[in-house]
Design an enzyme around this catalytic site. Sequence first.
Site, PDB file in Angstrom:
ATOM      1  N   LYS A 223     -11.262  23.148 -17.994  1.00  0.00           N
ATOM      2  CA  LYS A 223      -9.968  22.601 -17.669  1.00  0.00           C
ATOM      3  C   LYS A 223      -9.277  21.986 -18.896  1.00  0.00           C
ATOM      4  CE  LYS A 223     -11.550  21.104 -13.103  1.00  0.00           C
ATOM      5  NZ  LYS A 223     -11.929  19.902 -12.311  1.00  0.00           N
ATOM      6  N   GLY A 224     -10.075  21.522 -19.869  1.00  0.00           N
ATOM      7  CA  GLY A 224      -9.563  20.658 -20.923  1.00  0.00           C
ATOM      8  C   GLY A 224      -8.406  21.208 -21.740  1.00  0.00           C
TER       9      GLY A 224
ATOM     10  N   GLU B 178      -8.911  26.573 -27.165  1.00  0.00           N
ATOM     11  CA  GLU B 178      -9.856  25.528 -26.740  1.00  0.00           C
ATOM     12  C   GLU B 178      -9.294  24.143 -27.094  1.00  0.00           C
ATOM     13  OE1 GLU B 178     -11.987  24.386 -24.928  1.00  0.00           O
ATOM     14  OE2 GLU B 178     -14.014  24.920 -25.578  1.00  0.00           O
ATOM     15  N   ASP B 179      -9.678  23.144 -26.346  1.00  0.00           N
ATOM     16  CA  ASP B 179      -9.211  21.785 -26.640  1.00  0.00           C
ATOM     17  C   ASP B 179     -10.030  21.147 -27.759  1.00  0.00           C
ATOM     18  OD1 ASP B 179     -11.486  21.719 -25.071  1.00  0.00           O
ATOM     19  OD2 ASP B 179     -10.772  20.178 -23.688  1.00  0.00           O
TER      20      ASP B 179
ATOM     21  N   ASP C  25     -17.226  20.765 -30.040  1.00  0.00           N
ATOM     22  CA  ASP C  25     -18.169  19.660 -30.245  1.00  0.00           C
ATOM     23  C   ASP C  25     -19.468  20.257 -30.806  1.00  0.00           C
ATOM     24  OD1 ASP C  25     -18.892  16.832 -29.682  1.00  0.00           O
ATOM     25  OD2 ASP C  25     -20.144  17.649 -28.109  1.00  0.00           O
TER      26      ASP C  25
ATOM     27  N   LYS D  34     -15.150  18.519 -34.064  1.00  0.00           N
ATOM     28  CA  LYS D  34     -16.024  17.441 -34.553  1.00  0.00           C
ATOM     29  C   LYS D  34     -17.076  18.088 -35.445  1.00  0.00           C
ATOM     30  CE  LYS D  34     -16.001  14.765 -30.221  1.00  0.00           C
ATOM     31  NZ  LYS D  34     -16.862  14.379 -29.085  1.00  0.00           N
TER      32      LYS D  34
ATOM     33  N   PHE E 275     -16.429  10.047 -28.875  1.00  0.00           N
ATOM     34  CA  PHE E 275     -15.903  10.599 -27.631  1.00  0.00           C
ATOM     35  C   PHE E 275     -14.406  10.311 -27.527  1.00  0.00           C
ATOM     36  CE2 PHE E 275     -15.268  10.966 -23.025  1.00  0.00           C
ATOM     37  CZ  PHE E 275     -15.849  12.203 -22.832  1.00  0.00           C
TER      38      PHE E 275
ATOM     39  N   ASP F  27     -11.014  14.849 -20.733  1.00  0.00           N
ATOM     40  CA  ASP F  27     -11.307  13.882 -19.665  1.00  0.00           C
ATOM     41  C   ASP F  27     -12.568  13.076 -19.895  1.00  0.00           C
ATOM     42  OD1 ASP F  27     -13.177  16.089 -19.195  1.00  0.00           O
ATOM     43  OD2 ASP F  27     -13.607  15.075 -17.300  1.00  0.00           O
TER      44      ASP F  27
ATOM     45  N   ARG G 217      -6.926  12.920 -18.414  1.00  0.00           N
ATOM     46  CA  ARG G 217      -6.372  14.172 -18.952  1.00  0.00           C
ATOM     47  C   ARG G 217      -4.871  14.070 -19.179  1.00  0.00           C
ATOM     48  NH1 ARG G 217     -10.387  18.115 -18.492  1.00  0.00           N
ATOM     49  NH2 ARG G 217     -11.712  18.015 -16.643  1.00  0.00           N
TER      50      ARG G 217
HETATM   51  P1  IMP Z   1     -19.232  22.152 -26.942  1.00  0.00           P
HETATM   52  O1  IMP Z   1     -19.755  23.333 -26.189  1.00  0.00           O
HETATM   53  O2  IMP Z   1     -20.289  21.118 -27.139  1.00  0.00           O
HETATM   54  O3  IMP Z   1     -18.540  22.506 -28.234  1.00  0.00           O
HETATM   55  O4  IMP Z   1     -18.213  21.403 -26.020  1.00  0.00           O
HETATM   56  C1  IMP Z   1     -17.012  21.891 -25.675  1.00  0.00           C
HETATM   57  C2  IMP Z   1     -16.496  21.193 -24.440  1.00  0.00           C
HETATM   58  O5  IMP Z   1     -17.053  19.886 -24.264  1.00  0.00           O
HETATM   59  C3  IMP Z   1     -15.016  20.974 -24.566  1.00  0.00           C
HETATM   60  O6  IMP Z   1     -14.297  22.060 -24.056  1.00  0.00           O
HETATM   61  C4  IMP Z   1     -14.790  19.702 -23.766  1.00  0.00           C
HETATM   62  O7  IMP Z   1     -14.555  20.036 -22.420  1.00  0.00           O
HETATM   63  C5  IMP Z   1     -16.095  18.943 -23.856  1.00  0.00           C
HETATM   64  N1  IMP Z   1     -16.042  17.858 -24.858  1.00  0.00           N
HETATM   65  C6  IMP Z   1     -16.615  17.832 -26.068  1.00  0.00           C
HETATM   66  N2  IMP Z   1     -16.368  16.680 -26.710  1.00  0.00           N
HETATM   67  C7  IMP Z   1     -15.588  15.960 -25.892  1.00  0.00           C
HETATM   68  C8  IMP Z   1     -14.951  14.668 -26.013  1.00  0.00           C
HETATM   69  O8  IMP Z   1     -15.048  13.943 -27.024  1.00  0.00           O
HETATM   70  N3  IMP Z   1     -14.217  14.273 -24.933  1.00  0.00           N
HETATM   71  C9  IMP Z   1     -14.056  15.029 -23.820  1.00  0.00           C
HETATM   72  N4  IMP Z   1     -14.618  16.234 -23.678  1.00  0.00           N
HETATM   73  C10 IMP Z   1     -15.380  16.705 -24.698  1.00  0.00           C
END
Ligand code: IMP
Length: 176
Positions: free
Chosen positions: A42-43, A98-99, A102, A130, A151, A158, A164
Amino acid sequence: MMPLNLSELISEEKVTAKIQEIGQKITDQFSGEEVTAICILKGSFMYYADLVRAIDLDIQCEFIGVSSYNGQTQSSGEVKVTLDLTTPLEGKNVVLIEDIVDTGLTMNFLKKMIMARMPKQLVTTSLLLKPAALKTDCTIDHVGFEIDNRFVVGYGLDYQGYYRNLPYVAQAQDFN
Ligand code: IMP
Protein backbone atom coordinates in the site's frame (compact mmCIF):
# COMPACT_ATOMS: atom_id res chain seq x y z
CA MET A 1 -4.07 4.46 17.37
CA MET A 2 -0.74 4.56 19.22
CA PRO A 3 0.54 8.16 18.93
CA LEU A 4 4.18 8.40 17.81
CA ASN A 5 6.60 11.14 18.71
CA LEU A 6 7.30 12.50 15.22
CA SER A 7 9.57 15.11 13.67
CA GLU A 8 9.52 16.24 10.05
CA LEU A 9 12.34 14.69 8.03
CA ILE A 10 11.50 15.66 4.43
CA SER A 11 9.08 18.52 3.76
CA GLU A 12 6.18 18.37 1.32
CA GLU A 13 7.95 20.97 -0.86
CA LYS A 14 11.14 18.88 -1.08
CA VAL A 15 9.15 15.74 -1.95
CA THR A 16 7.21 17.60 -4.66
CA ALA A 17 10.37 19.06 -6.24
CA LYS A 18 12.11 15.67 -6.23
CA ILE A 19 9.14 13.98 -7.87
CA GLN A 20 9.11 16.54 -10.70
CA GLU A 21 12.82 15.78 -11.26
CA ILE A 22 12.32 12.00 -11.33
CA GLY A 23 9.21 12.32 -13.51
CA GLN A 24 11.20 14.33 -16.05
CA LYS A 25 14.03 11.76 -16.05
CA ILE A 26 11.59 8.91 -16.69
CA THR A 27 9.85 10.93 -19.43
CA ASP A 28 13.22 11.51 -21.13
CA GLN A 29 14.31 7.91 -20.64
CA PHE A 30 11.36 6.47 -22.55
CA SER A 31 11.08 9.42 -25.00
CA GLY A 32 7.58 9.11 -26.45
CA GLU A 33 7.06 5.39 -25.79
CA GLU A 34 4.19 3.99 -23.76
CA VAL A 35 4.87 2.77 -20.21
CA THR A 36 3.14 0.61 -17.62
CA ALA A 37 3.56 2.11 -14.15
CA ILE A 38 3.26 -0.36 -11.29
CA CYS A 39 2.28 0.86 -7.83
CA ILE A 40 3.47 -1.33 -4.95
CA LEU A 41 0.61 -1.23 -2.46
CA LYS A 42 0.00 0.00 0.00
CA GLY A 43 2.86 2.37 0.88
CA SER A 44 3.57 3.70 -2.64
CA PHE A 45 0.10 5.00 -3.41
CA MET A 46 0.95 8.64 -2.69
CA TYR A 47 4.35 8.68 -4.43
CA TYR A 48 2.77 6.79 -7.33
CA ALA A 49 -0.15 9.21 -7.72
CA ASP A 50 2.20 12.20 -7.78
CA LEU A 51 4.87 10.56 -9.95
CA VAL A 52 2.54 9.35 -12.73
CA ARG A 53 1.28 12.94 -13.02
CA ALA A 54 4.88 14.10 -13.45
CA ILE A 55 5.53 11.63 -16.31
CA ASP A 56 4.54 13.05 -19.70
CA LEU A 57 3.97 9.78 -21.57
CA ASP A 58 1.06 7.46 -22.38
CA ILE A 59 0.70 5.42 -19.17
CA GLN A 60 -1.18 2.34 -18.14
CA CYS A 61 -1.61 2.06 -14.37
CA GLU A 62 -1.21 -1.26 -12.58
CA PHE A 63 -1.19 -2.18 -8.90
CA ILE A 64 0.55 -4.97 -7.03
CA GLY A 65 0.06 -5.77 -3.37
CA VAL A 66 2.89 -7.11 -1.24
CA SER A 67 3.35 -7.42 2.46
CA SER A 68 6.49 -8.09 4.43
CA TYR A 69 6.13 -6.15 7.62
CA ASN A 70 3.02 -7.51 9.28
CA GLY A 71 2.48 -4.16 11.03
CA GLN A 72 5.85 -4.24 12.80
CA THR A 73 8.83 -1.91 12.46
CA GLN A 74 11.27 -4.64 11.39
CA SER A 75 11.05 -6.62 8.16
CA SER A 76 9.91 -10.20 8.55
CA GLY A 77 12.21 -11.03 5.62
CA GLU A 78 9.32 -12.77 3.93
CA VAL A 79 7.58 -11.22 0.94
CA LYS A 80 4.00 -12.19 0.18
CA VAL A 81 2.02 -11.14 -2.92
CA THR A 82 -1.45 -10.10 -1.75
CA LEU A 83 -2.70 -8.68 -5.10
CA ASP A 84 -1.33 -9.50 -8.56
CA LEU A 85 -1.28 -7.42 -11.76
CA THR A 86 -4.22 -7.59 -14.14
CA THR A 87 -2.30 -7.46 -17.47
CA PRO A 88 0.70 -9.27 -18.99
CA LEU A 89 4.00 -7.34 -19.05
CA GLU A 90 5.61 -9.08 -22.02
CA GLY A 91 7.20 -6.53 -24.37
CA LYS A 92 6.17 -3.55 -22.22
CA ASN A 93 8.18 -0.68 -20.74
CA VAL A 94 7.66 -1.08 -17.01
CA VAL A 95 8.25 1.49 -14.25
CA LEU A 96 8.17 -0.10 -10.80
CA ILE A 97 7.33 2.47 -8.13
CA GLU A 98 8.21 1.85 -4.47
CA ASP A 99 7.93 4.10 -1.42
CA ILE A 100 10.97 2.90 0.52
CA VAL A 101 13.74 0.35 0.14
CA ASP A 102 14.86 -0.93 3.52
CA THR A 103 16.38 -4.44 3.43
CA GLY A 104 15.92 -4.55 -0.37
CA LEU A 105 14.12 -7.91 -0.18
CA THR A 106 10.79 -6.62 -1.51
CA MET A 107 12.35 -4.75 -4.44
CA ASN A 108 14.55 -7.68 -5.44
CA PHE A 109 11.65 -10.12 -5.15
CA LEU A 110 9.48 -7.92 -7.40
CA LYS A 111 12.25 -7.23 -9.91
CA LYS A 112 12.76 -10.98 -10.33
CA MET A 113 9.02 -11.60 -10.64
CA ILE A 114 8.61 -8.85 -13.25
CA MET A 115 11.66 -9.89 -15.29
CA ALA A 116 10.23 -13.42 -15.46
CA ARG A 117 7.25 -11.87 -17.32
CA MET A 118 9.63 -10.62 -20.05
CA PRO A 119 9.07 -6.85 -20.23
CA LYS A 120 10.91 -4.84 -22.90
CA GLN A 121 12.55 -2.73 -20.18
CA LEU A 122 12.23 -2.36 -16.41
CA VAL A 123 13.01 0.90 -14.63
CA THR A 124 12.81 1.08 -10.83
CA THR A 125 12.27 4.02 -8.53
CA SER A 126 11.97 4.44 -4.78
CA LEU A 127 11.22 7.71 -3.04
CA LEU A 128 13.36 6.66 -0.06
CA LEU A 129 16.35 4.38 0.42
CA LYS A 130 17.99 3.34 3.69
CA PRO A 131 21.48 2.29 2.48
CA ALA A 132 22.54 1.08 5.95
CA ALA A 133 19.56 -1.30 6.18
CA LEU A 134 20.21 -3.17 2.91
CA LYS A 135 20.62 -6.91 3.40
CA THR A 136 21.21 -7.65 -0.27
CA ASP A 137 22.58 -5.86 -3.35
CA CYS A 138 19.72 -3.80 -4.69
CA THR A 139 20.10 -1.38 -7.58
CA ILE A 140 17.42 1.29 -7.97
CA ASP A 141 17.43 3.48 -11.08
CA HIS A 142 15.91 6.59 -9.49
CA VAL A 143 16.14 7.20 -5.73
CA GLY A 144 14.47 10.28 -4.28
CA PHE A 145 16.27 10.55 -0.92
CA GLU A 146 18.79 8.43 0.96
CA ILE A 147 17.93 8.44 4.67
CA ASP A 148 19.39 7.04 7.90
CA ASN A 149 18.31 3.66 9.18
CA ARG A 150 15.42 5.08 11.22
CA PHE A 151 11.72 4.26 11.09
CA VAL A 152 9.77 6.85 9.08
CA VAL A 153 6.07 7.43 8.42
CA GLY A 154 3.94 9.72 6.28
CA TYR A 155 3.54 10.33 2.56
CA GLY A 156 2.09 6.82 2.21
CA LEU A 157 4.27 5.10 4.81
CA ASP A 158 2.53 3.70 7.86
CA TYR A 159 2.94 2.53 11.39
CA GLN A 160 0.35 -0.14 12.16
CA GLY A 161 -1.75 1.20 9.28
CA TYR A 162 -1.74 4.82 10.45
CA TYR A 163 0.05 8.02 9.41
CA ARG A 164 -0.11 7.33 5.65
CA ASN A 165 -2.00 10.60 5.10
CA LEU A 166 0.75 12.91 6.41
CA PRO A 167 1.77 15.07 3.42
CA TYR A 168 5.49 14.91 4.40
CA VAL A 169 7.96 12.26 5.62
CA ALA A 170 8.41 12.16 9.39
CA GLN A 171 10.87 10.34 11.59
CA ALA A 172 9.60 8.45 14.61
CA GLN A 173 11.67 9.20 17.72
CA ASP A 174 10.21 6.13 19.44
CA PHE A 175 12.24 3.48 17.56
CA ASN A 176 15.88 2.58 16.78
P1 IMP B 1 12.21 -4.11 2.44
O1 IMP B 1 11.71 -5.35 1.78
O2 IMP B 1 12.84 -4.41 3.76
O3 IMP B 1 13.11 -3.27 1.57
O4 IMP B 1 10.97 -3.25 2.86
C1 IMP B 1 10.17 -2.62 1.99
C2 IMP B 1 8.84 -2.30 2.64
O5 IMP B 1 8.93 -2.20 4.06
C3 IMP B 1 8.37 -0.95 2.18
O6 IMP B 1 7.60 -1.06 1.02
C4 IMP B 1 7.57 -0.45 3.37
O7 IMP B 1 6.24 -0.88 3.24
C5 IMP B 1 8.19 -1.12 4.57
N1 IMP B 1 9.11 -0.22 5.30
C6 IMP B 1 10.44 -0.26 5.32
N2 IMP B 1 10.95 0.71 6.10
C7 IMP B 1 9.91 1.40 6.57
C8 IMP B 1 9.79 2.56 7.42
O8 IMP B 1 10.76 3.17 7.89
N3 IMP B 1 8.51 2.97 7.68
C9 IMP B 1 7.41 2.36 7.17
N4 IMP B 1 7.48 1.29 6.37
C10 IMP B 1 8.72 0.80 6.07
